[in-house]
Scaffold this active site. Structure first.
Site, PDB file in Angstrom:
ATOM      1  N   ASP A   1       0.857  -1.196   0.000  1.00  0.00           N
ATOM      2  CA  ASP A   1       0.000   0.000   0.000  1.00  0.00           C
ATOM      3  C   ASP A   1       0.886   1.237   0.000  1.00  0.00           C
ATOM      4  OD1 ASP A   1      -2.421   1.379  -0.001  1.00  0.00           O
ATOM      5  OD2 ASP A   1      -2.490   1.496   2.186  1.00  0.00           O
TER       6      ASP A   1
ATOM      7  N   ASN B   1       2.053   6.822   3.208  1.00  0.00           N
ATOM      8  CA  ASN B   1       2.658   5.728   3.954  1.00  0.00           C
ATOM      9  C   ASN B   1       4.178   5.769   3.927  1.00  0.00           C
ATOM     10  OD1 ASN B   1       0.468   4.460   5.091  1.00  0.00           O
ATOM     11  ND2 ASN B   1       0.122   3.096   3.361  1.00  0.00           N
TER      12      ASN B   1
ATOM     13  N   ASP C   1       4.879   1.056   8.794  1.00  0.00           N
ATOM     14  CA  ASP C   1       3.774   0.105   8.881  1.00  0.00           C
ATOM     15  C   ASP C   1       3.768  -0.785   7.651  1.00  0.00           C
ATOM     16  OD1 ASP C   1       1.533  -1.235   9.658  1.00  0.00           O
ATOM     17  OD2 ASP C   1       0.183   0.485   9.585  1.00  0.00           O
TER      18      ASP C   1
END
Length: 352
Positions: free
Chosen positions: A223, A228, A245
């Site tokens: 993702d 991010n 993450d």
């Protein structure tokens, strides 16, 4: 007129995250020996719940930690363990990543019906993607991440493919009558045409890498959009990009972690892609056949995203943050985007 899904009627129970009060968060941390001093702040996250906590006494040198509480029912413990192992592999290879802390000999903990992990706090800002030097640096970073990702596969985490990102979401949306009835037929027809083009790419269909010269699947971030990636300025320690993450990590083609960093018109995207690949190929080879997957992957994300919001509608955070979802105008917009994607998928791929 089609209305936004009525979460109260469809899901009369209280959402699990409603039970995750500040006291429960502090008690969860205390259950593994991390004692908060009362200062707790929620960080931006829709899928999970993430909190920054100040500790009474530093743990492993960290006075502040980030506690991530996984959405119940989404990942098994084995799948989360693979996420954590991937992060550990990255750190071992000196790839900038923020792995979960090992507390009492483990990285995954349970409290009050929640699985949770604790990580060091790491700051940063969004990268400036209009700077080609930044893009080249991110390309090198992704090349290093993929070198680690290619070393061995995930065994229990999912594969990015048509079945999981289009067929199952489509069927769920239709079964639960989430698509506005006025445009449902047009949406289904456009999606059917789009899927015919996507399914022409074996790597997006097969259950496993073929080993016969086809495009390879590797462990991915999964993702990789600008939100991010955190960027540490060059005048500070640990300068450059890093991820905090790996919640969406899965098996898939390498280009999945590149295309979401592209924006603007075709000329701009070509320039951005060139800068990313300039950096990437300083570290590892890139299979140029994967460039033909960019628009199919973009199309799969459209379908998956709609189903993701719809499935989460009983989470109070979703109606508040996605008030436009579910209307006739929303679904007509999805039809229009699918039609545009059908045309894009028939054009020549970008050239990096």
């Amino acid at each position: 007129m089609h209305e936004t899904p009525d979460a109260t009627a469809a899901h009369p129970h209280i959402h699990p995250f409603a039970r995750l009060t500040p006291d429960v968060v502090q008690d969860a941390l205390a259950s593994i020996g991390l004692w908060g001093d009362g200062r707790l702040s929620a960080l931006n996250s829709f899928e999970n719940r993430v909190y920054q906590a100040h500790l009474e006494a530093p743990f492993d040198g960290h006075a502040q930690v980030v506690a991530k509480f996984y959405r119940p029912g989404r990942w098994s413990d084995a799948q989360i363990a693979e996420e954590h192992a991937f992060a550990a592999d990255l750190v071992a290879a000196e790839v900038p990543a923020v792995p979960p802390l090992v507390v009492n000999g483990q990285t995954l903990h349970h409290f009050g019906g929640f699985a949770f992990a604790v990580s060091p706090r790491r700051g940063g800002r969004r990268p400036e993607l209009d700077d080609f030097d930044v893009l080249e640096w991110i390309g090198r970073f992704l090349g290093r991440l993929h070198t680690v990702g290619a070393a061995r596969p995930f065994e229990v985490r999912p594969v990015l493919n048509v079945a999981g990102f289009a067929h199952e979401p489509r069927d769920w949306l239709l079964e639960h009558r989430m698509v506005a009835p006025e445009v449902q037929s047009a949406w289904q027809a456009a999606l059917t045409d789009a899927l015919a083009l996507i399914e022409a790419h074996p790597v997006l269909c097969a259950a496993a890498p073929t080993g016969d010269g086809g495009i390879r699947r590797i462990r991915l971030h999964g993702d990789c959009h600008p939100g991010n990636i955190l960027w540490t300025p060059q005048d500070q320690p640990g300068a450059g990009p890093h991820f905090v993450d790996l919640d969406d990590a899965r098996m898939g083609p390498a280009v999945q972690d590149l295309w979401m960093l592209l924006s603007g018109d075709r000329r701009q995207q070509t320039q951005q892609l060139g800068a990313l690949l300039d950096g990437y190929e300083q570290v590892r080879d890139f299979d140029r056949r994967e460039l033909a997957l960019i628009e199919p992957l973009r199309t799969l994300r459209l379908v998956h995203y709609s189903a993701w919001i719809a499935r989460r509608w009983d989470d109070p955070a979703f109606p508040i943050n996605f008030p436009w979802f579910g209307s006739r105008d929303y679904w007509q917009g999805q039809v229009d985007m699918l039609v545009e994607q059908i045309e894009e998928m028939q054009n020549a791929p970008l050239v990096g």
